[in-house]
Design a protein around this motif. Structure first.
Motif, PDB file in Angstrom:
ATOM      1  N   ARG A  99      -6.789   2.886  -2.161  1.00 43.15           N
ATOM      2  CA  ARG A  99      -6.942   1.590  -2.833  1.00 43.15           C
ATOM      3  C   ARG A  99      -5.711   1.281  -3.687  1.00 43.15           C
ATOM      4  N   PHE A 100      -4.915   2.328  -3.951  1.00 41.15           N
ATOM      5  CA  PHE A 100      -3.748   2.154  -4.820  1.00 41.15           C
ATOM      6  C   PHE A 100      -2.699   1.298  -4.129  1.00 41.15           C
ATOM      7  N   LYS A 101      -2.251   0.266  -4.794  1.00 47.33           N
ATOM      8  CA  LYS A 101      -1.197  -0.583  -4.260  1.00 47.33           C
ATOM      9  C   LYS A 101      -0.037  -0.634  -5.257  1.00 47.33           C
ATOM     10  N   ILE A 102       1.158  -0.621  -4.698  1.00 51.20           N
ATOM     11  CA  ILE A 102       2.359  -0.698  -5.532  1.00 51.20           C
ATOM     12  C   ILE A 102       2.548  -2.164  -5.919  1.00 51.20           C
ATOM     13  N   LYS A 103       2.359  -2.451  -7.208  1.00 48.29           N
ATOM     14  CA  LYS A 103       2.388  -3.851  -7.661  1.00 48.29           C
ATOM     15  C   LYS A 103       3.609  -4.123  -8.533  1.00 48.29           C
ATOM     16  N   PRO A 104       4.475  -5.056  -8.094  1.00 49.42           N
ATOM     17  CA  PRO A 104       5.630  -5.387  -8.934  1.00 49.42           C
ATOM     18  C   PRO A 104       5.181  -5.932 -10.287  1.00 49.42           C
ATOM     19  N   GLY A 105       5.851  -5.472 -11.339  1.00 48.94           N
ATOM     20  CA  GLY A 105       5.495  -5.924 -12.683  1.00 48.94           C
ATOM     21  C   GLY A 105       4.440  -5.060 -13.335  1.00 48.94           C
ATOM     22  N   ARG A 147     -11.613  15.627  -4.167  1.00 45.25           N
ATOM     23  CA  ARG A 147     -12.468  15.391  -2.996  1.00 45.25           C
ATOM     24  C   ARG A 147     -13.168  14.032  -3.055  1.00 45.25           C
ATOM     25  N   GLU A 148     -13.176  13.409  -4.211  1.00 44.81           N
ATOM     26  CA  GLU A 148     -13.883  12.127  -4.362  1.00 44.81           C
ATOM     27  C   GLU A 148     -12.985  10.922  -4.062  1.00 44.81           C
ATOM     28  N   PHE A 149     -11.678  11.152  -4.052  1.00 39.59           N
ATOM     29  CA  PHE A 149     -10.725  10.073  -3.807  1.00 39.59           C
ATOM     30  C   PHE A 149      -9.863  10.398  -2.593  1.00 39.59           C
ATOM     31  N   SER A 150      -9.241   9.372  -2.016  1.00 42.47           N
ATOM     32  CA  SER A 150      -8.226   9.624  -0.990  1.00 42.47           C
ATOM     33  C   SER A 150      -7.084  10.398  -1.660  1.00 42.47           C
ATOM     34  N   PHE A 151      -6.227  11.032  -0.860  1.00 44.20           N
ATOM     35  CA  PHE A 151      -5.132  11.826  -1.422  1.00 44.20           C
ATOM     36  C   PHE A 151      -4.296  10.989  -2.388  1.00 44.20           C
ATOM     37  N   CYS A 152      -3.871   9.821  -1.935  1.00 45.01           N
ATOM     38  CA  CYS A 152      -3.007   8.968  -2.752  1.00 45.01           C
ATOM     39  C   CYS A 152      -3.722   8.501  -4.019  1.00 45.01           C
ATOM     40  N   ASP A 153      -4.994   8.124  -3.891  1.00 42.52           N
ATOM     41  CA  ASP A 153      -5.741   7.654  -5.060  1.00 42.52           C
ATOM     42  C   ASP A 153      -5.976   8.763  -6.078  1.00 42.52           C
ATOM     43  N   HIS A 204       5.442   4.537  -8.910  1.00 46.55           N
ATOM     44  CA  HIS A 204       5.925   4.389  -7.534  1.00 46.55           C
ATOM     45  C   HIS A 204       6.061   5.789  -6.907  1.00 46.55           C
ATOM     46  N   PRO A 205       5.551   5.982  -5.688  1.00 39.83           N
ATOM     47  CA  PRO A 205       5.560   7.325  -5.072  1.00 39.83           C
ATOM     48  C   PRO A 205       6.932   7.986  -4.987  1.00 39.83           C
ATOM     49  N   SER A 206       7.994   7.205  -4.893  1.00 39.92           N
ATOM     50  CA  SER A 206       9.334   7.792  -4.742  1.00 39.92           C
ATOM     51  C   SER A 206       9.822   8.506  -5.998  1.00 39.92           C
ATOM     52  N   ILE A 207       9.240   8.196  -7.171  1.00 39.24           N
ATOM     53  CA  ILE A 207       9.669   8.857  -8.421  1.00 39.24           C
ATOM     54  C   ILE A 207       8.533   9.656  -9.057  1.00 39.24           C
ATOM     55  N   ARG A 208       7.425   9.743  -8.361  1.00 35.59           N
ATOM     56  CA  ARG A 208       6.223  10.352  -8.927  1.00 35.59           C
ATOM     57  C   ARG A 208       6.487  11.778  -9.440  1.00 35.59           C
ATOM     58  N   GLY A 209       7.158  12.602  -8.654  1.00 38.50           N
ATOM     59  CA  GLY A 209       7.393  13.997  -9.040  1.00 38.50           C
ATOM     60  C   GLY A 209       8.124  14.136 -10.358  1.00 38.50           C
ATOM     61  N   GLU A 210       9.226  13.383 -10.505  1.00 36.94           N
ATOM     62  CA  GLU A 210      10.024  13.529 -11.731  1.00 36.94           C
ATOM     63  C   GLU A 210       9.305  12.957 -12.953  1.00 36.94           C
ATOM     64  N   VAL A 211       8.486  11.928 -12.753  1.00 35.05           N
ATOM     65  CA  VAL A 211       7.715  11.385 -13.885  1.00 35.05           C
ATOM     66  C   VAL A 211       6.627  12.379 -14.290  1.00 35.05           C
ATOM     67  N   TRP A 212       5.998  12.988 -13.298  1.00 30.64           N
ATOM     68  CA  TRP A 212       4.959  13.989 -13.591  1.00 30.64           C
ATOM     69  C   TRP A 212       5.500  15.132 -14.432  1.00 30.64           C
ATOM     70  N   PRO A 267       0.833  -1.202   0.000  1.00 28.69           N
ATOM     71  CA  PRO A 267       0.000   0.000   0.000  1.00 28.69           C
ATOM     72  C   PRO A 267       0.865   1.248   0.000  1.00 28.69           C
ATOM     73  N   ALA A 268       0.359   2.332  -0.554  1.00 26.34           N
ATOM     74  CA  ALA A 268       1.177   3.549  -0.714  1.00 26.34           C
ATOM     75  C   ALA A 268       0.882   4.605   0.338  1.00 26.34           C
ATOM     76  N   ASP A 269      -0.018   4.317   1.297  1.00 23.00           N
ATOM     77  CA  ASP A 269      -0.388   5.308   2.310  1.00 23.00           C
ATOM     78  C   ASP A 269       0.801   5.845   3.091  1.00 23.00           C
ATOM     79  N   SER A 270       1.796   4.982   3.321  1.00 22.69           N
ATOM     80  CA  SER A 270       2.928   5.385   4.163  1.00 22.69           C
ATOM     81  C   SER A 270       3.714   6.551   3.561  1.00 22.69           C
ATOM     82  N   TYR A 271       3.584   6.774   2.258  1.00 23.48           N
ATOM     83  CA  TYR A 271       4.305   7.875   1.612  1.00 23.48           C
ATOM     84  C   TYR A 271       3.634   9.231   1.851  1.00 23.48           C
ATOM     85  N   TYR A 272       2.371   9.203   2.258  1.00 23.96           N
ATOM     86  CA  TYR A 272       1.623  10.452   2.494  1.00 23.96           C
ATOM     87  C   TYR A 272       0.966  10.330   3.865  1.00 23.96           C
ATOM     88  N   GLU A 273       1.784  10.501   4.895  1.00 21.05           N
ATOM     89  CA  GLU A 273       1.370  10.211   6.269  1.00 21.05           C
ATOM     90  C   GLU A 273       0.221  11.110   6.725  1.00 21.05           C
TER      91      GLU A 273
END
Length: 440
Positions: free
Chosen positions: A26-32, A304-310, A65-73, A8-14
Motif C-alpha cells: 500500500r506504500f506509495k512514494i509521494k512527492p512532497g 507477517r501482517e504486512f507486505s514486505f515493503c509495507d 524513498h527505498p533508494s536511501i532507506r538503508g542509510e537513513v535507517w 508504488p514501491a513494489d519494484s524495489y523489492y521484486e
C-alpha cells in the motif's frame, strides 16, 4: 525524478513471478511527503551533521524513498549520531567493519562453513559436544566445500580436546539459523541468489556468537533480512541489525528472571483493559486473556501482517516516532562498558529532536515511572480495537481470534496503524494519570 505522482514501491523489492498470492504494498512514494534523495541530501550541513528534526517529520508524513532507506535507517537505529560529521562517520564505519570481520574470522576458525558462501541446515554436533558424522545439508555453491571435507571440519572440532560450553552452545544454533534463513522472505527474487542467503546466515551466526546471553532465536532472521537487502556491505547490515536487537533483545530473552515478550503481552492486556474493557473481558472469558495470540506481532514487528515493503514502511515510521537523539551515545557507552543490558533502562537528557511518540512519553513521565512502553504494544492494541466488534460478535475461542486477526494479513495500512497507536497511547496515558490521581 519521482515518475508518476504516487509511485508504488513494489519494484524495489521484486517478487518471484510464481508467487502470485503475495499481498501488494500500500506504500506509495509521494512527492512532497516521502523523504526523497534530494531532501535527504539537503538535510546535512557542509560538515555532514544532520537536521534530524526535519528528517523525522518527513518520515512520519510519508516514509523513506527505498533508494536511501538503508542509510537513513542507520541514523534511526542509532548507528550514527546526527551530530557526527562525514569524516567521523567514515572513521567509525571502518572501525566497525574491522570489528565485524574480526568476529567473523573467529567464527570461521571454529567452524569454517562461516564465511564460505554456504550454510548448514542440519545439526553438526550433539548436546554433549560430540560431532555428528556427515550430517550436513549444504546449499551448493562454487566454494569447493562438499560433504566429504565437511566431515573433516566436524572431526577437527574435537581434535584438540573437549569443546568449551560456549562453543557447543553456539554450534548447536547454526543449523536452526540455516533452517530459518532458507524460509525467510523466499518470495523475493533477492534470495534466489545463494550469496544473499549465506550472507544472512553469516550475520546471524556471528551475532549468536557475540551475544551469548541471547544467542539465536527464531524470528531474528525476519528482523535481519531487510538489513541485508538495504545495505550493500555485510558489516554495515550486521551493525544495523545489532542496533535493532539492542531494542528488541528482551523479547528473545527467557531466563528465570526475565520472560521476554510475555512482559509486553501483559502490558497489552493492561492497555486493552483500560481503553476497551468490554473486549478485554470477552478475551478473558474466552480463556485468551494472556494475549498469546499477539506473540508473533510483537516478536517480529508485524513482518507477517504486512507486505514486505509495507513492513519496512511501518518500521521506519515507528522508529521515527520513537526516536531518541541520544540513542547513539547510549549505545556506544553500553558497548564500551561491555554492557548488553536493554537500553530502555537509560534515558536521554536532551529535550530536542525527539520523535513524536517519545515526546509524549517525556511529557507524561513521572520521576519514578518505569521505562516507557514501545510503540509496538500500542500498535497491536490499535489492531485489536479496530477488530473489536468482529472479535466481540464472532470469536468463540482462540482459533476464532487467530483467524480474525490473520484475515487482515496484507490488508493493514501502516500509516493508519501508527496514527491509531498514537491516539491510543495518548488516551491510555490520560486514563492512567486519572487512575493514579484517584488512588491518591
Amino acid at each position: 525524478m519521482w515518475g508518476t505522482p504516487a509511485e508504488p514501491a513494489d519494484s524495489y523489492y521484486e517478487v518471484r513471478p510464481e508467487c502470485t498470492d503475495v499481498p501488494k504494498t500500500r506504500f506509495k512514494i509521494k512527492p512532497g511527503k516521502t523523504l526523497s534523495v534530494r531532501k535527504w541530501k539537503a538535510a546535512f550541513n557542509p560538515e555532514g551533521q544532520l537536521d534530524i528534526g526535519k528528517t523525522l517529520n518527513r518520515i512520519q508524513r510519508g516514509g523513506i524513498h527505498p533508494s536511501i532507506r538503508g542509510e537513513v535507517w542507520e541514523f534511526l537505529l542509532g548507528c550514527y549520531s546526527p551530530k557526527s560529521t562525514f569524516d567521523e562517520r567514515e572513521e567509525l564505519r571502518q572501525q566497525r567493519r574491522k570489528r565485524y570481520y574480526h568476529w567473523k574470522n573467529e567464527c570461521h576458525e571454529m567452524f569454517p562453513v562461516v564465511g564460505s558462501g554456504k550454510l548448514i541446515t542440519a545439526p553438526v554436533i550433539t548436546e554433549d559436544g560430540q560431532p555428528i558424522q556427515d550430517p550436513l545439508v549444504l546449499q551448493e555453491t562454487n566454494s569447493g566445500l562438499n560433504a566429504s571435507n565437511t566431515s573433516e571440519i566436524i572431526q577437527n572440532l574435537t581434535s584438540h580436546g573437549t569443546l568449551e560450553k560456549k562453543v557447543i552452545q553456539w554450534l548447536l544454533t547454526l543449523n536452526q539459523i540455516g533452517l530459518d534463513v532458507v524460509r525467510t522472505d523466499r518470495t523475493l527474487v533477492f534470495y534466489e541468489k545463494q550469496q544473499n542467503l549465506s550472507k544472512l546466515w553469516d550475520i546471524l551466526a556471528v551475532y549468536a556468537w557475540i551475544d551469548r546471553d541471547v544467542g539465536y532465536c527464531q524470528g531474528m532472521s525476519d528482523l535481519c533480512s531487510p538489513m541485508i537487502i538495504l545495505l550493500d556491505y555485510e558489516a554495515d547490515a550486521f551493525w544495523c541489525f545489532e542496533r535493532l536487537m539492542r531494542r528488541l533483545r528482551g523479547n528473545f530473552r527467557c531466563t528465570e528472571r526475565s520472560i521476554g515478550v510475555e512482559t509486553q503481552l501483559s502490558n497489552l492486556a493492561s492497555i486493552t483493559q483500560v481503553i476497551d474493557p468490554k473486549l478485554h473481558q470477552h478475551l478473558e472469558t474466552l480463556g485468551v486473556g494472556d494475549y498469546l495470540f499477539a506473540f508473533r506481532m510483537l516478536m517480529v514487528l508485524f513482518r507477517r501482517e504486512f507486505s514486505f515493503c509495507d513492513s519496512l514502511y511501518l518500521w521506519e515510521m515507528m522508529w521515527a516516532l520513537e526516536y531518541d537523539p541520544d540513542l547513539f551515545f547510549l549505545y556506544e557507552e553500553a558497548e564500551l562498558a561491555g554492557d548488553k543490558a536493554d537500553i530502555s533502562k537509560a534515558r536521554a537528557k536532551s529535550a530536542r529532536h525527539y520523535g513524536k511518540y517519545e515526546r509524549e512519553n517525556l511529557k507524561n513521565r513521572g520521576k519514578n515511572q518505569d521505562a516507557p512502553l514501545p510503540i509496538s504494544v500500542f500498535l497491536v492494541a490499535s489492531v485489536l480495537k479496530d477488530k473489536s466488534s468482529k472479535l466481540l460478535t464472532e470469536a468463540r475461542g482462540l482459533d476464532d481470534v487467530v483467524k480474525i486477526l490473520n484475515d487482515q494479513t496484507g490488508n493493514l495500512d501502516a500509516k493508519k496503524a501508527c496514527s491509531g497507536a498514537m491516539k491510543l497511547h495518548k488516551k491510555y496515558l490520560k486514563k492512567a494519570k486519572q487512575t493514579a490521581q484517584r488512588r491518591k
